[in-house]
Scaffold this motif. Structure first.
Motif, PDB file in Angstrom:
ATOM      1  N   GLY A 117      83.849  10.027  74.114  1.00 60.10           N
ATOM      2  CA  GLY A 117      84.934  10.292  75.045  1.00 60.10           C
ATOM      3  C   GLY A 117      85.765  11.508  74.672  1.00 60.10           C
ATOM      4  N   LEU A 118      85.854  11.810  73.388  1.00 58.77           N
ATOM      5  CA  LEU A 118      86.642  12.956  72.914  1.00 58.77           C
ATOM      6  C   LEU A 118      85.871  14.271  72.950  1.00 58.77           C
ATOM      7  N   ALA A 119      84.612  14.238  73.295  1.00 59.40           N
ATOM      8  CA  ALA A 119      83.777  15.441  73.243  1.00 59.40           C
ATOM      9  C   ALA A 119      84.371  16.586  74.048  1.00 59.40           C
ATOM     10  N   VAL A 120      84.786  16.337  75.270  1.00 64.94           N
ATOM     11  CA  VAL A 120      85.320  17.400  76.125  1.00 64.94           C
ATOM     12  C   VAL A 120      86.631  17.928  75.561  1.00 64.94           C
ATOM     13  N   LYS A 121      87.464  17.026  75.076  1.00 66.95           N
ATOM     14  CA  LYS A 121      88.768  17.433  74.530  1.00 66.95           C
ATOM     15  C   LYS A 121      88.596  18.301  73.276  1.00 66.95           C
ATOM     16  N   VAL A 122      87.666  17.935  72.412  1.00 66.62           N
ATOM     17  CA  VAL A 122      87.473  18.665  71.151  1.00 66.62           C
ATOM     18  C   VAL A 122      86.666  19.947  71.363  1.00 66.62           C
ATOM     19  N   LEU A 123      85.566  19.853  72.105  1.00 67.19           N
ATOM     20  CA  LEU A 123      84.674  21.001  72.262  1.00 67.19           C
ATOM     21  C   LEU A 123      85.072  21.920  73.413  1.00 67.19           C
ATOM     22  N   GLY A 124      85.846  21.436  74.349  1.00 67.19           N
ATOM     23  CA  GLY A 124      86.168  22.233  75.531  1.00 67.19           C
ATOM     24  C   GLY A 124      85.037  22.160  76.528  1.00 67.19           C
ATOM     25  N   SER A 125      84.084  23.034  76.412  1.00 69.16           N
ATOM     26  CA  SER A 125      82.920  23.052  77.285  1.00 69.16           C
ATOM     27  C   SER A 125      81.764  22.387  76.542  1.00 69.16           C
ATOM     28  N   VAL A 126      81.146  21.417  77.189  1.00 71.63           N
ATOM     29  CA  VAL A 126      80.098  20.632  76.535  1.00 71.63           C
ATOM     30  C   VAL A 126      78.765  20.854  77.247  1.00 71.63           C
ATOM     31  N   ASN A 127      77.724  21.099  76.466  1.00 73.83           N
ATOM     32  CA  ASN A 127      76.361  21.102  76.981  1.00 73.83           C
ATOM     33  C   ASN A 127      75.867  19.662  76.813  1.00 73.83           C
ATOM     34  N   TRP A 128      75.922  18.894  77.910  1.00 78.34           N
ATOM     35  CA  TRP A 128      75.648  17.461  77.823  1.00 78.34           C
ATOM     36  C   TRP A 128      74.203  17.153  77.444  1.00 78.34           C
ATOM     37  N   LEU A 129      73.287  17.995  77.845  1.00 75.27           N
ATOM     38  CA  LEU A 129      71.894  17.781  77.461  1.00 75.27           C
ATOM     39  C   LEU A 129      71.717  17.946  75.952  1.00 75.27           C
ATOM     40  N   ALA A 130      72.368  18.949  75.388  1.00 78.81           N
ATOM     41  CA  ALA A 130      72.299  19.161  73.939  1.00 78.81           C
ATOM     42  C   ALA A 130      72.984  18.025  73.188  1.00 78.81           C
ATOM     43  N   LEU A 131      74.138  17.577  73.691  1.00 80.33           N
ATOM     44  CA  LEU A 131      74.839  16.460  73.052  1.00 80.33           C
ATOM     45  C   LEU A 131      73.966  15.217  73.080  1.00 80.33           C
ATOM     46  N   LEU A 132      73.345  14.983  74.226  1.00 77.76           N
ATOM     47  CA  LEU A 132      72.462  13.828  74.360  1.00 77.76           C
ATOM     48  C   LEU A 132      71.260  13.942  73.423  1.00 77.76           C
ATOM     49  N   ALA A 133      70.712  15.136  73.285  1.00 73.78           N
ATOM     50  CA  ALA A 133      69.571  15.341  72.380  1.00 73.78           C
ATOM     51  C   ALA A 133      69.963  15.021  70.936  1.00 73.78           C
ATOM     52  N   GLY A 134      71.092  15.560  70.490  1.00 72.78           N
ATOM     53  CA  GLY A 134      71.551  15.269  69.133  1.00 72.78           C
ATOM     54  C   GLY A 134      71.817  13.791  68.932  1.00 72.78           C
ATOM     55  N   PHE A 135      72.426  13.166  69.920  1.00 74.02           N
ATOM     56  CA  PHE A 135      72.772  11.754  69.848  1.00 74.02           C
ATOM     57  C   PHE A 135      71.518  10.882  69.783  1.00 74.02           C
ATOM     58  N   VAL A 136      70.590  11.097  70.712  1.00 79.66           N
ATOM     59  CA  VAL A 136      69.407  10.231  70.814  1.00 79.66           C
ATOM     60  C   VAL A 136      68.466  10.416  69.617  1.00 79.66           C
TER      61      VAL A 136
END
Length: 157
Positions: A117-136
């Motif tokens: 939930g804090l990703a947008v607040k901390v990173l500003g602009s988020v590449n959601w596919l990349a975040l999902l790749a790192g997460f999964v």
């Protein structure tokens, strides 16, 4: 047939051929079969997450790399909290151990959701596919880590 008859018959059948281990046999079994370390599994997750972050950074640039790193962090930080909590939990009963497992799993889940939930607040602009790749990748590599550690222990121990 009464319920009590069925239960007693089941108990008799399940106990056939079962011989409890002596204290010495149990000690010997524990020596031959030590538990797998949660910390080693976590270290393998960190390595897999770092590799995913570097690969994502090279393909998607800095924004993708930071997003993938945040996805990795959303797995590794809660997993470290979980491992620390379970390793510190000293309970004398199976019920207490199960309660500790549920409490620390709940804490892990809440921290994961908070970090995502804090990703947008901390990173500003988020590449959601990349975040999902790192997460999964980081989340799922523990299966490979457990398999590899168990196979390695079988060869060396």
């Amino acid at each position: 047939m009464a319920t009590g008859d069925a239960e007693s018959r089941y108990e008799e059948e399940s106990d056939e051929g079962f011989e409890p281990l002596s204290a010495e046999q149990a000690r010997e079994w524990r020596t031959r079969n030590p538990p797998l370390s949660l910390w080693r599994v976590l270290a393998i997750q960190v390595v897999a997450g770092a590799a995913t972050t570097l690969l994502t950074w090279s393909v998607a640039g800095a924004q993708g790399g930071w997003s993938a790193a945040w996805g990795v962090l959303a797995v590794v930080l809660p997993a470290a909290l979980f491992a620390r909590g379970l390793s510190r939990a000293t309970t004398g009963s199976a019920g207490g151990a199960l309660a500790a497992l549920f409490v620390w799993e709940g804490a892990k889940l809440l921290l994961t959701l908070a970090l995502l939930g804090l990703a947008v607040k901390v990173l500003g602009s988020v590449n959601w596919l990349a975040l999902l790749a790192g997460f999964v990748v980081t989340l799922k590599v523990y299966w490979l880590a457990l398999w590899w550690l168990a196979a390695r222990r079988g060869r060396h121990g």
